[in-house]
Write an enzyme that holds these catalytic residues in place. Structure first.
Site, mmCIF file in Angstrom:
data_model
loop_
_atom_site.group_PDB
_atom_site.id
_atom_site.type_symbol
_atom_site.label_atom_id
_atom_site.label_comp_id
_atom_site.label_asym_id
_atom_site.label_seq_id
_atom_site.Cartn_x
_atom_site.Cartn_y
_atom_site.Cartn_z
ATOM 1 N N GLU A 106 1.061 7.374 -10.649
ATOM 2 C CA GLU A 106 2.265 8.203 -10.838
ATOM 3 C C GLU A 106 2.544 8.399 -12.337
ATOM 4 O OE1 GLU A 106 4.475 5.561 -8.096
ATOM 5 O OE2 GLU A 106 5.089 7.414 -7.115
ATOM 6 N N GLU A 126 0.810 2.337 -1.684
ATOM 7 C CA GLU A 126 2.111 1.728 -1.394
ATOM 8 C C GLU A 126 2.347 1.508 0.095
ATOM 9 O OE1 GLU A 126 1.528 4.029 -3.647
ATOM 10 O OE2 GLU A 126 2.739 3.734 -5.434
#
Ligand code: 3H9
Length: 697
Positions: A106, A126
């Site tokens: 990210e 995640e």
């Protein structure tokens, strides 16, 4: 500078994240990046910035160790850092290598450009922690690789190698070798061309088929993720990248992320992440203990276990000499292994030449002389002490000095087996779970004389063959089977009190167990439990054992292998079909005991069985059989189909609160039929409950 290093090479500043082991984006690291950006942006000599990571990763993502601590919420948050990068006055080029995952990816997606080394593992994993990419990953990744591929990666958490992204907007350059020098050169080029700063957030999301595709994916994900809220939240967050403007999409992502962060499932999965890594650490064995080399292995026995064990080693290129007593048994074993490999080849999992390569690594023999030179031998013969004695006496006389002698016993005393040899320090237990080539769990049983390097070698080897190894001390059943005995016993008692096998199984399966106790017994073979119970009747006359299972076995109903057990089976199929004969057997048995059936709730069924595991586990922990509570969780998750979203029996007990667990045990003890003596809480459990503590705190 805390958490990140700073240097200037010519006109390019290099910020290097420095938070071992994988540059998790903890507070110090985040602050270090922001400080580096400030320094670079206020230095007139610097024209562009390269952001990279030291050591074995660009970044493995948010620092999971920080979750739930004050530092996790301290500014700059990862969101703030990414915004800072985006708004940097000078262009920022990410120099990516080795691992770019989660928050690390990210962060890279917030950079203006990305130069990546070939062979880098790229993922937004995640979901495996019960979370979703919460720092813009669900909004930015679809913009660079397209909705479908991004959704697949985010919902599954799969790792993809960097070269697979060639031609996408994810990477501006994919380079051989280390990426910092090429990233510096790239940055210089950007500066020469006018220092443009493109942002992923500005890439428009256009996909005319998005709505139909998302609806299809929604149905599939819902059906596949029972018990796990994260996959569907991942999907909804990605869907927002199409339906909402970027900033609103980020907000939607954030809300969905916070929902998951507070969930039991995520806490359980994060617990398991660390538990799995902790299991390989043995407090009294440091890096100074050298593992012995194991280049060639011997396996005694070519039956189901011996064959499965052999496959584990040849799968990773370690040759195995497989020994049997008769040519027939040897041929049968070799044929089974070949069939297994050929079936994998039919499914496209292996190439035909790989089948041959693996088979060529197995040397069948009936002569102990052929195994003498092997570095390690694993015995997988019949579970009988007299048979083990014969085998180990023989091994002791033939095996070269320094060879590791392992037993695959699932219940027998490893110390006694070691005593059959003149080298008990070289003896260890390696309890594989059936099917041994499939199941991840390996209980490594440390005898009282097992040498440290023998244990270290076995743990290392377990990793090589991709097993999750957990160390157990010596006791009857070790960690897993000792606990399951109490669980199964409560299941049998419930039959006497009024349940059917299907009712018990359904209650446990709806709660999340892969299989209820009766389906599991039918799979493992009811004769196995019968054999153990016969031993118990002599060794532990005090332990109440329902006789219903014996009556079932007396009918020859050993489970799937005989087509009948607690259920009936259609030949060639595994579906468990309730059998009126069994129901009748239970009713008659109940009547013979003078018991009236009562209505039993699913909640009672589940907690009688699960807390039976917990009470026995507390004893195992206190006796030092298990090194830590989380090891017990790993045994149950990887070997017994315990639902990962509940984190294992110990984690579940902690979630319920040990005080409440103890209260339930008192209630069970008030039922004279539930084996009240067993429900006396284990001393460790009592103490922790009184102190308001959990097993892991
Ligand atoms: C996230 O990013 C959330 C964001 O979207 C939003 C935030 C707002 N943090 O596996 P290994 C440790 S969530 C801290 O044996 P490998 C690990 O505990 C995060 N520590 O090595 C172990 O420590 P120890 C999303 C971490 O080479 C050591 O590193 N990211 C982290 O086989 C070695 O680990 C993930 O889920 C971490 N993020 O594999 C990535 N990651 O030596 C999860 C690892 O003390 N990690 N450690 O036992 C992995 O998949 C693998 O660990 C990785 C390395 C591929 C990185």
């Amino acid at each position: 500078m805390a958490g990140a290093r700073y240097e200037v090479r010519g006109s390019i500043a290099i910020i290097s994240m420095d938070n071992p082991p994988v540059n998790g984006l903890g507070y110090d690291n985040r602050l270090g990046i922001v400080n580096g950006l400030n320094k670079a942006n206020t230095d007139d000599a610097v024209k562009a910035i390269v952001l990279t990571g030291l050591g074995k990763a660009f970044s493995g993502g948010a620092d999971i160790r920080e979750f739930g601590t004050a530092k996790a919420g301290m500014e700059p948050s990862l969101h703030a850092v990414i915004r800072y990068v985006e708004q940097s006055a000078k262009p920022v080029v990410a120099a990516i290598h080795s691992v770019v995952m989660g928050g690390g990816l990210e962060l890279a997606l917030g950079c203006h450009y990305r130069v990546c080394a070939k062979g880098t593992q790229v993922a937004l994993p995640e979901v495996k922690l019960g979370l979703l990419p919460g720092a813009g990953g669900t909004q930015r990744l679809p913009r660079v690789i397209g909705l479908q591929q991004a959704l697949n990666m985010i919902v599954s958490g799969t790792t993809v190698m960097s070269e697979r992204f060639a031609g996408t907007k994810l990477f501006d350059e994919i380079v051989d070798g280390e990426p910092v020098a090429p990233a510096v050169a790239f940055a210089e080029k950007i500066v020469a061309n006018g220092s443009k700063k493109p942002l992923v957030r500005d890439i428009p999301m256009k996909d005319p088929q998005a709505e139909g595709y998302l609806q299809f994916a929604r149905n599939t994900v819902k059906a596949m993720s029972k018990g796990y809220p994260a996959p569907i939240n991942c999907l909804e967050a990605v869907a927002a990248s199409v339906s909402l403007p970027f900033e609103q999409g980020l907000k939607r992502e954030r809300d969905l992320f916070m929902e998951l962060m507070a969930s039991h499932e995520s806490r359980a999965l994060r617990h398991l992440f660390f538990a799995e890594r902790a299991a390989s650490k043995i407090p009294d064995i440091g890096d100074d203990v050298q593992a012995r080399p194991v280049a060639k292995l011997a396996v005694i026995g070519a039956g189901t276990m011996g064959g499965g064990i052999t496959m584990n080693f040849v799968n990773v290129g370690i040759p195995v000499v497989m020994l049997e007593t008769t040519q027939e048994a040897l041929d049968k074993g070799m044929k089974t292994i070949r069939t297994n490999y050929e079936n994998s080849a039919k499914k496209g999992k292996l190439k035909p030449e790989q089948v041959e390569q693996r088979m060529a690594l197995i040397q069948p023999t009936m002569s102990y002389a052929d195994i003498a030179h092997c570095d390690m031998v694993i015995e997988a013969v019949y579970e009988d002490m007299a048979v083990k004695e014969k085998v180990f006496t023989q091994l002791d006389s033939v095996m070269k000095q320094g060879a590791i002698l392992a037993t695959n016993t699932s219940t027998l005393d490893v110390d006694k087996i070691a005593a059959f040899t003149k080298r008990p320090q070289d003896v260890i237990g390696t309890h594989f779970f059936s099917p041994a080539n499939v199941m991840r769990l390996l209980e490594v049983v440390r005898g009282k004389e097992t040498a440290k390097d023998v244990l270290a070698t076995t743990m290392k080897l377990a990793k090589t063959i991709k097993k999750t190894a957990v160390v157990s001390g010596v006791c009857d059943g070790f960690i897993g089977n000792r606990m399951i005995e109490q669980y199964s016993r409560q299941g049998l008692l419930l039959l006497e009190e009024g349940c059917t096998p299907a009712q018990v199984d359904k209650a446990l399966e709806s709660w999340g167990m892969a299989m209820g106790p009766f389906r599991m017994a039918d799979l493992a073979g009811n004769d196995v439990g019968w054999y153990i119970r016969k031993r118990r009747y002599i060794e532990r006359p005090d332990m109440k054992y329902p006789k219903i299972a014996d009556k079932l076995c007396e009918l020859g109903r050993f489970g799937q292998k005989t087509g009948k057990g607690w259920y009936q089976y259609i030949a060639g199929k595994r579906d468990a079909i309730s059998d009126p004969i069994v129901d009748d057997l239970i009713v008659k048995h109940r009547e013979s005991l003078g018991l009236k059936p009562r209505k039993i709730s699913n909640d009672e069924i589940v907690h009688r069985l699960i807390f039976a595991l917990v009470n026995e586990a507390a004893k195992i922990l206190e006796e030092g059989i298990a090194l830590r509570a989380s090891d017990i969780d790993i045994v149950y998750i990887t070997g017994y189909g315990f639902p990962a979203f509940r984190g294992g029996p110990m984690c579940y007990a902690d979630t319920m609160g040990l005080f409440n667990v103890v209260q339930s045990m008192h209630q069970f003890a008030a039922n004279p039929h539930a084996a009240p003596e067993f429900w006396k809480p284990a001393p460790l459990l009592s103490r922790l409950a009184q102190e308001g503590k959990g097993f892991q705190s």
